[in-house]
Design an enzyme around this catalytic site. Sequence first.
Site, mmCIF file in Angstrom:
data_model
loop_
_atom_site.group_PDB
_atom_site.id
_atom_site.type_symbol
_atom_site.label_atom_id
_atom_site.label_comp_id
_atom_site.label_asym_id
_atom_site.label_seq_id
_atom_site.Cartn_x
_atom_site.Cartn_y
_atom_site.Cartn_z
ATOM 1 N N SER A 186 0.872 -1.130 0.045
ATOM 2 C CA SER A 186 -0.073 0.070 0.160
ATOM 3 C C SER A 186 1.007 1.238 -0.022
ATOM 4 C CB SER A 186 -0.934 -0.214 1.274
ATOM 5 O OG SER A 186 -1.775 0.934 1.122
ATOM 6 N N ASP A 190 -10.201 -3.593 -5.275
ATOM 7 C CA ASP A 190 -9.581 -2.673 -4.375
ATOM 8 C C ASP A 190 -10.576 -1.281 -4.489
ATOM 9 O OD1 ASP A 190 -8.139 -0.895 -3.219
ATOM 10 O OD2 ASP A 190 -6.199 -1.756 -3.873
ATOM 11 N N HIS A 236 -8.457 -4.251 -0.830
ATOM 12 C CA HIS A 236 -6.955 -3.417 -0.697
ATOM 13 C C HIS A 236 -6.127 -4.397 0.363
ATOM 14 C CE1 HIS A 236 -4.377 -0.059 -1.139
ATOM 15 N NE2 HIS A 236 -4.115 -0.016 0.122
HETATM 16 C C1 MLT Z 1 -1.326 6.032 -0.245
HETATM 17 O O1 MLT Z 1 -1.933 6.927 0.488
HETATM 18 O O2 MLT Z 1 -0.124 5.540 -0.442
HETATM 19 C C2 MLT Z 1 -2.527 5.181 -0.726
HETATM 20 O O3 MLT Z 1 -3.910 5.755 -0.723
HETATM 21 C C3 MLT Z 1 -2.613 3.743 0.106
HETATM 22 C C4 MLT Z 1 -2.971 4.083 1.336
HETATM 23 O O4 MLT Z 1 -2.068 4.259 2.211
HETATM 24 O O5 MLT Z 1 -4.160 3.883 1.992
#
Ligand code: MLT
Length: 210
Positions: free
Chosen positions: A106, A156, A187
């Site tokens: 992520s 996701d 996700h």
């Molecule tokens: C981010 O901010 O890098 C992406 O939205 C993934 C997350 O951290 O939720």
Amino acid sequence: MTHETLGFIHRFEPGPDAARPLLLLHGTGGDENDLLPLGRMLAPGAALLSPRGAVSENGMPRFFRRLAEGVFDEADLRRRTHDLAGFVAAARDRYGLGAPLALGFSNGANIAAALLMLRPQVLAGAVLIRPMVPLAEPPAADLAGKPVLILSGALDPIVPVENARRLAAQLTAAGAVVAHRTLPAGHGLSQADLGLAADWLRDIERPRAA
Ligand code: MLT
């Protein structure tokens, strides 16, 4: 043991395979401890280097600032990507490591993707779990031959499938050898991710062992 040196709070676990360490990059709200069990499982014997993101979003560690979910503060992302590159160089020196493969989830996958694009020499390759395009206008990077695995979730809610495809296309255009798999997942990390990542890591190691 947690260290507070080299510019990032981090954990380092030595392993017999210091030539191909894993750089573990956690998701939003995680920390340097999160991905260590995953790293041990996926790459037994690899040295593990696991920094904590230096940004706090309401107390949740991240690797760079965002303006909203999926909308990044690109100036901050660029700066933090160079900071992380500096940390990797200092840690390689301190711990006697080769160039690491990143394993990012992520937010950690997003900074790993930015690292590939902005500092293409830093990583030997990467496993990117649920990443998205980090930079609206990526520079022309030379990633010739670097192996990259992208694992996306068809369901996701944060990363549209098209966005992950665009990232795969950008990395491929830069010369990386990209495998992109889309799983019937959201996700979050799923069991299928672990199996695919383990197989891919074994496959890229095989030519080295032959
Ligand atoms: C981010 O901010 O890098 C992406 O939205 C993934 C997350 O951290 O939720």
